[in-house]
Design a protein around this motif. Structure first.
Motif, mmCIF file in Angstrom:
data_model
loop_
_atom_site.group_PDB
_atom_site.id
_atom_site.type_symbol
_atom_site.label_atom_id
_atom_site.label_comp_id
_atom_site.label_asym_id
_atom_site.label_seq_id
_atom_site.Cartn_x
_atom_site.Cartn_y
_atom_site.Cartn_z
ATOM 1 N N SER A 6 -7.818 2.859 -35.317
ATOM 2 C CA SER A 6 -6.659 2.288 -35.435
ATOM 3 C C SER A 6 -5.620 2.904 -34.490
ATOM 4 C CB SER A 6 -6.056 2.759 -37.015
ATOM 5 O OG SER A 6 -6.567 2.181 -37.894
ATOM 6 N N CYS A 174 -15.568 -1.613 -40.280
ATOM 7 C CA CYS A 174 -15.195 -3.031 -39.598
ATOM 8 C C CYS A 174 -16.421 -4.121 -40.167
ATOM 9 C CB CYS A 174 -15.358 -3.105 -38.087
ATOM 10 S SG CYS A 174 -14.009 -2.039 -37.261
ATOM 11 N N ASP A 199 -9.698 -11.183 -46.544
ATOM 12 C CA ASP A 199 -8.285 -11.143 -46.977
ATOM 13 C C ASP A 199 -8.170 -10.585 -48.579
ATOM 14 O OD1 ASP A 199 -6.526 -11.395 -45.106
ATOM 15 O OD2 ASP A 199 -6.354 -13.457 -45.233
ATOM 16 N N ALA A 207 -10.929 -4.414 -38.748
ATOM 17 C CA ALA A 207 -11.048 -5.510 -37.872
ATOM 18 C C ALA A 207 -12.261 -6.353 -38.347
ATOM 19 C CB ALA A 207 -11.300 -5.047 -36.529
ATOM 20 N N ASN A 231 -5.509 -15.353 -40.485
ATOM 21 C CA ASN A 231 -5.738 -14.064 -40.839
ATOM 22 C C ASN A 231 -5.316 -13.325 -39.692
ATOM 23 O OD1 ASN A 231 -6.863 -11.419 -41.037
ATOM 24 N ND2 ASN A 231 -8.246 -12.349 -42.363
ATOM 25 N N ARG A 233 -5.653 -9.981 -38.887
ATOM 26 C CA ARG A 233 -6.338 -8.691 -38.628
ATOM 27 C C ARG A 233 -6.974 -9.012 -37.348
ATOM 28 N NH1 ARG A 233 -7.053 -5.449 -42.781
ATOM 29 N NH2 ARG A 233 -6.557 -7.272 -44.172
#
Length: 319
Positions: A6, A174, A199, A207, A231, A233
Motif C-alpha cells: 500500500s 491481491c 467490491d 489490488a 471499480n 481499486r
C-alpha cells in the motif's frame, strides 16, 4: 501502519511484479511433472537465485515459490503433510533475497487454485477451500510474506474462499483470475463480474486483475473490462509471454522481451498499476519491461484495436 505494498502504491505510478516461477525453474533443471514447490526444500539455492534474478531485473514485487503448495495439489506428490513447512520455506527464501538489496521489495505469497472443481459442479466446497487456503496463508505469513497473492482463479466461489482465508489470518491480499480468449474464466466469470465480486467482499483486496491466459493482447482486453466496470481499486496485469514450445530441451514462449515491453507500456497507459509477467516471462523479459516503462512517455488510453495492432506488430510477421 499501512502495509508495504500500500505504501509503494501510494508513492509510485506503477510497480513491476516479477515473471514466471515454474517455467523458469523448469529451465533450471526442474523435472517435468515435479511439483516446483518441493524445490523450496530440495533446491533452495536455485529458488533463491531466481528471486535474485527477478529483483536484479527490476522487480518491485516477487512471488514466493508456493503456487501449488496447498494440501490438495501437494497430495499428488504425496507431500500433503508438508503444507506448512513448504510455504514457510517459500516465504523465507523470497524474504532473504529481498533483504539483500537496498530498496523496498514486496514479498507476495503466491496462492494458486486448489486444483479441484467447486461445488455444485464438483466436490470442493467453499468451506473446504477456505480451510486449505487458510492453512497455506498462515504458513506464508509465518515465513515473512508481506501480502497474499491469490492468482489464476477461475471460480467466484474460490475467490471468495481465498478472501476469507486472507481475512482469517489478517493479511492484505491481491486477487487475480485467468481469462480465456472469449473473455471469460474457465468457470464462466467475466471481468465485470469479478470487479463486482471484489467490491462486495468483506475483506477486499489491495489490488485485483488478471494473470496467465493465452498472451499479453488477450489479457489486456480482459483488463479493459475491469477498467470499464467503474471499480477504482488498483489493477494488476500479469500475462503469459505468449504460447509455449519446446526448444533445446527447454520451454520457450513466443513473446520476446520486446513484445512484453510493448505490453507493459500499453498496460501502464491503460491505467494498470501493477504490471508483470506469468508463464514464460524470464528475467530478460522483465528487464525489457522495466526499461520501457521508465523510458516511454505516457500515452493516451489505448483502444482494443490499438492494443491488438501494437502487440501484433511487436510479434512480427508470421505471428
Amino acid at each position: 501502519m499501512p502495509d508495504q505494498l500500500s505504501r509503494m502504491l501510494g508513492e509510485r505510478p506503477w510497480l513491476l511484479a516479477d515473471g514466471a516461477t515454474g517455467t523458469n525453474l523448469y529451465n533450471m533443471g526442474l523435472a517435468s511433472g515435479q511439483a516446483p514447490d518441493l524445490w523450496c526444500e530440495t533446491h533452495p539455492d536455485k529458488v533463491r537465485a531466481l528471486h535474485r534474478q527477478m529483483i536484479a531485473s527490476g522487480a518491485d514485487i516477487i512471488l514466493t515459490n508456493s503456487f501449488g503448495a496447498n494440501a490438495s495439489r501437494l497430495r499428488l506428490a504425496k507431500a500433503q503433510d508438508r503444507v506448512a513447512a513448504l510455504n514457510r520455506a517459500a516465504a523465507r527464501l523470497a524474504r532473504e533475497a529481498a533483504a539483500e538489496v537496498g530498496r523496498a521489495v514486496v514479498v507476495a505469497g503466491s496462492v494458486g487454485p486448489i486444483g479441484e472443481i467447486m461445488a455444485p459442479m464438483g466436490r470442493l466446497t467453499e468451506a473446504d477451500a477456505t480451510a486449505m487456503f487458510t492453512q497455506q496463508a498462515q504458513a506464508l505469513k509465518e515465513g515473512g510474506a508481506d501480502v497474499l497473492w491469490i492468482e489464476t482463479i477461475s471460480a467466484a466461489e474460490e475467490m471468495r474462499a481465498a478472501a476469507k482465508a486472507a481475512q482469517s489470518v489478517s493479511m492484505p491480499w491481491c486477487g487475480m483470475m485467468s481469462f480465456e480468449p472469449g473473455g471469460r474464466s474457465m468457470m464462466g466469470v467475466t471481468p465485470p463480474q469479478l470487479a463486482s465480486l471484489i467490491d462486495r467482499l468483506p475483506h477486499p483486496p489491495l489490488a485485483y486483475g488478471a494473470n496467465c491466459g493465452t498472451g499479453p493482447a488477450e489479457l489486456l482486453l480482459a483488463v479493459a473490462g475491469f477498467a470499464a466496470s467503474g471499480n477504482e481499486r488498483p489493477l494488476i496485469a500479469k500475462p503469459n509471454a505468449g504460447v509455449p514450445r519446446y526448444q533445446d530441451g527447454g520451454l520457450i514462449y513466443d513473446a520476446t522481451p520486446e513484445v512484453m515491453a510493448e505490453f507493459a507500456v500499453l498496460a501502464r497507459d491503460m491505467g494498470v498499476r501493477i504490471i508483470g509477467g506469468c508463464c514464460g516471462t524470464t528475467p530478460a523479459h522483465l528487464a525489457a519491461m522495466r526499461d520501457a516503462l521508465v523510458a516511454a512517455p505516457r500515452g493516451p488510453r489505448p483502444s482494443p484495436e490499438r492494443i491488438s495492432a501494437r502487440i501484433a506488430q511487436a510479434m512480427g510477421p508470421g505471428e
